[in-house]
Design an enzyme around this catalytic site. Structure first.
Site, short mmCIF file in Angstrom:
data_model
loop_
_atom_site.label_atom_id
_atom_site.label_comp_id
_atom_site.label_asym_id
_atom_site.label_seq_id
_atom_site.Cartn_x
_atom_site.Cartn_y
_atom_site.Cartn_z
N SER A 140 0.84 -1.19 0.00
CA SER A 140 0.00 0.00 0.00
C SER A 140 0.87 1.24 0.00
O SER A 140 2.07 1.16 0.30
CB SER A 140 -0.88 -0.01 1.26
OG SER A 140 -1.55 1.23 1.44
N TYR B 290 -2.73 -1.09 10.45
CA TYR B 290 -2.70 -1.56 9.07
C TYR B 290 -1.44 -1.04 8.39
O TYR B 290 -0.75 -1.77 7.67
CB TYR B 290 -3.95 -1.07 8.34
CG TYR B 290 -4.00 -1.39 6.86
CD1 TYR B 290 -4.48 -2.62 6.42
CD2 TYR B 290 -3.62 -0.45 5.91
CE1 TYR B 290 -4.56 -2.91 5.06
CE2 TYR B 290 -3.69 -0.72 4.55
CZ TYR B 290 -4.16 -1.96 4.14
OH TYR B 290 -4.23 -2.23 2.78
#
Length: 248
Positions: free
Chosen positions: A138, A151
């Site tokens: 990400s 996360y």
């Protein structure tokens, strides 16, 4: 690496980026197997895509061992692993955040699961003339988002692991390690993050993944992630502040 006539496993292939990538790879002449823990979702996706599927919980060691045994028996020419399955919690750190439990779930799916599956599949991948492991991380892998704190931690860990694995395997194998760093993508998992309003279609990510692998770009940026990374290298503090503007 020419991504055609390959046998590919896509984790989390029942929806989102995994589904879109599976669809594109099929169109490009590859055999695709999708896996995940939701049997109903996988069955529906597999019928739509016309592919095989294997139900399995990637956070469970026994389930992963069974998955690998089936792959070795039925798909002995498997040469591409796409570690796409992921989970994330939208929240902010604080005294009542319950961050440890959220982080535990995120690390189990986003870090430990791909690390375990990759390690167990290495013997099979090494048998192929050429092979690839694709880790979907990400844009939060290089700077955190305060509303996705743990996360971000998990994706940062997978980024670091990808770099170490790439260097290690380059010494004596033909296995290439790709890392995909998307910005916000519109999927079921990103609804709480504004994915419907501001996210890119998953098909955009799929196309970038395909292009990047074919061009041997080991770090593949999707959407705004490339510029965000360039900004981070120029001025980390300013880049992180801009990335989190209005969120803290």
């Amino acid at each position: 690496m020419e991504l055609t006539k390959k046998t590919v496993l896509v984790t989390g292939g029942g929806s989102g980026i995994g589904y879109a990538t599976a669809m594109l790879l099929i169109k490009k002449g590859n055999q695709v197997i999708i896996t995940g823990r939701n049997a109903e979702k996988l069955d529906k996706a597999a019928k739509e895509l016309g592919v095989d599927y294997i139900v399995g919980d990637l956070t469970d060691a026994d389930s992963v061992a069974s998955l690998v045994k089936k792959l070795e028996a039925d798909y002995s020419d498997l040469s591409v692993l796409i570690n796409n399955a992921g989970v994330g919690f939208v929240y902010k750190l604080g005294e009542s955040a319950n961050a440890v439990e959220k982080a535990r779930q995120e690390f189990e799916t986003n870090y430990f699961a791909p690390v375990r599956l990759t390690e167990l599949l290495l013997p099979l991948l090494k048998k192929q003339p050429e092979a690839a492991i694709v880790n979907i991380t990400s844009n939060v892998a290089f700077h955190p988002l305060v509303v996705l704190p743990t996360y971000s931690d998990a994706k940062t860990a997978l980024h670091s692991h990808s770099v170490a694995l790439r260097l290690t395997l380059s010494a004596d194998t033909n296995i290439k390690i790709f890392e995909v760093m998307p910005s916000l993508i519109n999927t079921d998992a990103t609804k709480d993050m504004g994915g419907e309003q501001h996210g890119l279609p998953p098909e955009v990510a799929a196309q970038e993944i395909y292009n990047g692998i074919n061009e041997d770009r080991y770090e593949i940026f999707v959407g705004e992630a490339g510029q965000q990374y360039a900004d981070y290298l120029t001025d980390p503090n300013a880049a992180v502040a801009k990335f989190n503007q209005g969120l803290y």
